[in-house]
Design a protein around this motif. Structure first.
Motif, PDB file in Angstrom:
ATOM      1  N   GLY A 190      -9.493   1.767  19.031  1.00 29.54           N
ATOM      2  CA  GLY A 190      -8.276   2.303  18.584  1.00 29.54           C
ATOM      3  C   GLY A 190      -7.462   1.132  17.742  1.00 29.54           C
ATOM      4  O   GLY A 190      -6.429   1.299  17.327  1.00 29.54           O
ATOM      5  N   GLN A 193      -5.947   1.702  14.270  1.00 27.08           N
ATOM      6  CA  GLN A 193      -4.815   2.674  14.529  1.00 27.08           C
ATOM      7  C   GLN A 193      -3.622   1.859  15.035  1.00 27.08           C
ATOM      8  O   GLN A 193      -2.496   1.996  14.464  1.00 27.08           O
ATOM      9  CB  GLN A 193      -5.071   3.975  15.355  1.00 27.08           C
ATOM     10  CG  GLN A 193      -6.131   4.878  14.707  1.00 27.08           C
ATOM     11  CD  GLN A 193      -7.482   4.550  14.726  1.00 27.08           C
ATOM     12  OE1 GLN A 193      -8.174   4.224  15.787  1.00 27.08           O
ATOM     13  NE2 GLN A 193      -8.000   4.486  13.384  1.00 27.08           N
ATOM     14  N   GLU A 196      -2.578  -0.241  12.177  1.00 23.16           N
ATOM     15  CA  GLU A 196      -1.670   0.479  10.886  1.00 23.16           C
ATOM     16  C   GLU A 196      -0.417   1.011  11.453  1.00 23.16           C
ATOM     17  O   GLU A 196       0.725   0.900  10.551  1.00 23.16           O
ATOM     18  CB  GLU A 196      -2.767   1.629  10.535  1.00 23.16           C
ATOM     19  CG  GLU A 196      -2.219   2.389   9.453  1.00 23.16           C
ATOM     20  CD  GLU A 196      -2.985   3.517   8.765  1.00 23.16           C
ATOM     21  OE1 GLU A 196      -2.577   4.130   7.895  1.00 23.16           O
ATOM     22  OE2 GLU A 196      -4.086   3.620   9.443  1.00 23.16           O
ATOM     23  N   PRO A 271      -8.699   9.798  13.595  1.00 25.23           N
ATOM     24  CA  PRO A 271      -8.250   8.269  13.206  1.00 25.23           C
ATOM     25  C   PRO A 271      -7.384   8.188  11.998  1.00 25.23           C
ATOM     26  O   PRO A 271      -6.139   7.346  12.036  1.00 25.23           O
ATOM     27  CB  PRO A 271      -9.273   7.610  13.140  1.00 25.23           C
ATOM     28  CG  PRO A 271     -10.497   8.360  13.968  1.00 25.23           C
ATOM     29  CD  PRO A 271     -10.195   9.795  13.604  1.00 25.23           C
ATOM     30  N   GLU A 272      -7.690   8.731  10.943  1.00 23.36           N
ATOM     31  CA  GLU A 272      -6.889   8.544   9.701  1.00 23.36           C
ATOM     32  C   GLU A 272      -5.522   9.177   9.719  1.00 23.36           C
ATOM     33  O   GLU A 272      -4.711   9.028   9.083  1.00 23.36           O
ATOM     34  CB  GLU A 272      -7.644   9.405   8.440  1.00 23.36           C
ATOM     35  CG  GLU A 272      -9.185   8.630   8.386  1.00 23.36           C
ATOM     36  CD  GLU A 272      -9.975   8.731   9.193  1.00 23.36           C
ATOM     37  OE1 GLU A 272     -11.115   8.042   9.367  1.00 23.36           O
ATOM     38  OE2 GLU A 272     -10.159  10.091   9.969  1.00 23.36           O
ATOM     39  N   VAL A 274      -3.762   9.147  12.611  1.00 26.71           N
ATOM     40  CA  VAL A 274      -2.880   8.735  13.857  1.00 26.71           C
ATOM     41  C   VAL A 274      -1.571   8.220  13.324  1.00 26.71           C
ATOM     42  O   VAL A 274      -0.369   8.572  13.931  1.00 26.71           O
ATOM     43  CB  VAL A 274      -3.621   7.825  14.445  1.00 26.71           C
ATOM     44  CG1 VAL A 274      -2.692   7.025  15.391  1.00 26.71           C
ATOM     45  CG2 VAL A 274      -4.735   8.453  15.354  1.00 26.71           C
ATOM     46  N   THR A 275      -1.349   7.375  12.147  1.00 30.43           N
ATOM     47  CA  THR A 275      -0.202   6.927  11.695  1.00 30.43           C
ATOM     48  C   THR A 275       0.871   7.959  11.425  1.00 30.43           C
ATOM     49  O   THR A 275       1.938   7.834  11.712  1.00 30.43           O
ATOM     50  CB  THR A 275      -0.587   5.767  10.764  1.00 30.43           C
ATOM     51  OG1 THR A 275      -1.295   4.759  11.016  1.00 30.43           O
ATOM     52  CG2 THR A 275       0.803   5.255  10.280  1.00 30.43           C
TER      53      THR A 275
END
Length: 560
Positions: A190, A193, A196, A271-272, A274-275
């Motif tokens: 992680g 993430q 970011e 994962p892409e 998450v932000t």
């Protein structure tokens, strides 16, 4: 005969709301909200640099002193000599010392040796050698004078550290597994993430005025070491039915005086994503969170009132603009402990070595020593855990025995007793203005006593010691949770003591434990009490039964 309709009430008042911005309730409803509306907490940094550090403590605006300075990790510490009976009686200015606690945020618990040494230097130069590892992976210093703060910031920022939004009504430190990227069994790493989220949002005025604090965890750890169940938002590593690795989203966890476990939204987050999903959830909290009453201003109350279905619907429609697919729940945590203490292999062939300081209490010299030991044995990284522990990474196989010997020789236990390994304590009355009792020394003395009395006890057993009801040390989810309060001893004297919570747990069977009516102990009685209840557990437990499992079925007489 029909009853005539009542005339419309032209003076009908709008019902009092909960202070939710999204519903139009923008007027400040308490002093905290008024202070934040008057000036963003992030703006205090320049005043500290330009005015307060030059003109001294007496020049600090009270609204900054007891409010906005928290946005940069600064709290006034407790004036020495004020007993716990006066904590709730005295005015803030009577409790304030002229020194500060300073919290250094360590997102993901990641420290390189340069960073560790920078904190050690600051501790020795400005903090009288103090340094406590917290249960949120931070390091806290004490005895900080306002005049020193600009230089402290320069030293921290020169090595990539910060105190920005370490406290206050802000997104605080992001928890992460200290073994991210090196654990052969992790679901996913992680780290990207966490970075970011930090780079995108921390210090952003769009999220620097929240109803209250906002706690985050992002991890693919198989032991679930970031205690996702009690964070405001948590991303927990999972593998979906197509074999894709991503995250399960949890929201609304938190303890304090009204504990609630986080709830799964049931979505799969790549994962892409998450932000943006994190931004959506914190946006909901900012806009819909309750601001009228301070004690209801955490996101857990909103989640509890709305329910998971409504929260997910608002997130997808109003904040993301798209739906999220359903996803699987995480697998159960591996093993009985979640602290990474001991020696274990990394996926690159090296080893990590986790060790247990005494209730998280260290000092500047000891931090330097830890850095030196790590460097001597080939490591450039020492990470913190959410259990007030530390982990040296990247130790070559032929260096393991020697680093373990050196850590153990300096009371940094790699093979600790259960009591050293699993006892935590908050700051307590020594420095905290909210505390009622002493905690660190009490917990340390308790460890020594229990190691002598129960030298062969090896079962997992968490003992969490808290100086007040606010549960910074997570008392409700401990096997033995000790909530500080004043109690009457057998001589009729009012002394420091604890209300006792029993059988709390996270993981397989999460719950807040059992309160037995009238179950209290003075600080002096604690060793006798814990020894007695642990011996009862040993006599009565079934094969494989945990302490919390035994507590749920035990007779009250065996818990006293």
């Amino acid at each position: 005969m029909t009853t005539p309709a009542k005339p419309a009430n032209r003076h009908h008042k709008r019902p009092r709301g909960e202070g939710q911005w999204a519903l139009g309730y923008r007027e400040p409803l308490n002093k905290n909200e008024e202070n934040k509306k008057n000036d963003d907490g992030l703006n205090v940094r320049q005043r500290i640099i330009d005015i307060y550090s030059k003109d001294g403590f007496d020049s600090i605006d009270p609204a900054d002193l007891r409010g906005r300075m928290r946005w940069y990790g600064l709290y006034t510490q407790r004036k020495p000599g004020i007993d716990g009976g006066k904590t709730a009686i005295l005015e803030p200015e009577e409790l304030d010392d002229r020194y500060f606690m300073l919290r250094v945020r360590i997102d993901g618990g990641r420290l390189n040796l340069e960073q560790l040494r920078a904190i050690a230097d600051i501790s020795n130069l400005y903090g009288r050698g103090t340094a406590d590892v917290t249960d949120r992976q931070n390091i806290q210093l004490h005895w900080i004078e306002i005049e020193a703060v600009p230089d402290i910031w320069k030293r921290l920022e020169a090595v990539g550290l910060s105190t920005t939004e370490a406290c206050g009504d802000t997104p605080r430190v992001i928890l992460g597994c200290p073994l991210a990227g090196i654990d052969d069994n992790e679901v996913l790493d992680g780290t990207a993430q966490i970075d970011e989220i930090y780079d995108t949002y921390i210090g952003d005025p769009a999220f620097s005025n929240l109803p209250r604090k906002f706690k985050t965890a992002v991890s693919g750890c198989p032991a679930h070491c970031t205690v996702h169940e009690i964070n405001d938002i948590a991303f927990v590593g999972v593998v979906n039915e197509r074999g894709e690795r991503g995250y399960d989203l949890w929201v609304g966890g938190g303890l304090s005086t009204n504990p609630m476990l986080a709830k799964r939204l049931g979505v799969f987050v790549t994962p892409e994503q998450v932000t943006s999903v994190w931004g959506g959830v914190i946006g909901i909290f900012r806009d819909y969170g309750y601001r009228r009453l301070r004690h209801r201003a955490r996101i857990k109350f909103l989640v509890n009132d709305w329910g998971v279905e409504k929260f997910r619907d608002i997130l997808e429609k109003e904040y993301l603009g798209h739906t999220l697919p359903d996803g699987p729940a995480p697998e159960q945590p591996r093993g009985g402990r979640r602290d990474h203490v001991g020696v274990f292999p990394q996926k690159d062939g090296n080893f990590y070595v986790g060790f247990a300081p005494r209730v998280g209490r260290l000092d500047g010299d000891k931090l330097h020593l830890i850095a030196d030991i790590a460097e001597r044995h080939g490591s450039g990284r020492v990470h913190t855990t959410v259990e007030q522990k530390m982990v040296v990474l990247d130790v070559a196989p032929d260096r393991v025995d020697s680093i373990v010997a050196e850590l153990e020789a300096n009371d940094l236990r790699v093979n600790p007793s259960t009591f050293r390994r699993q006892t935590m304590a908050c700051t307590g009355i020594e420095f905290c203005k909210l505390a009622i009792v002493e905690t660190k020394a009490t917990a340390s003395d308790l460890i020594d006593e229990l190691e002598q009395r129960l030298p062969d006890f090896r079962e997992p057993l968490t003992i969490n010691v808290n100086g007040c009801p606010n549960s910074c040390a997570r008392i409700q989810v401990a096997d033995i949770g000790l909530k500080g309060q004043l109690v009457v001893n057998d001589k009729g004297e009012q002394v420091e003591g604890f209300q006792i919570h029993l059988g709390g747990s996270l993981g397989v069977n999460p719950g807040f434990g059992r309160k037995v009516r009238g179950l209290k102990a003075t600080a002096e009685e604690l060793p006798d009490y814990v020894e007695r209840v642990v011996r009862n557990f040993e006599k009565q437990k079934n094969e494989g039964e945990t302490f919390s499992g035994w507590v749920q079925r035990a007779d009250e007489a065996d818990l006293k």
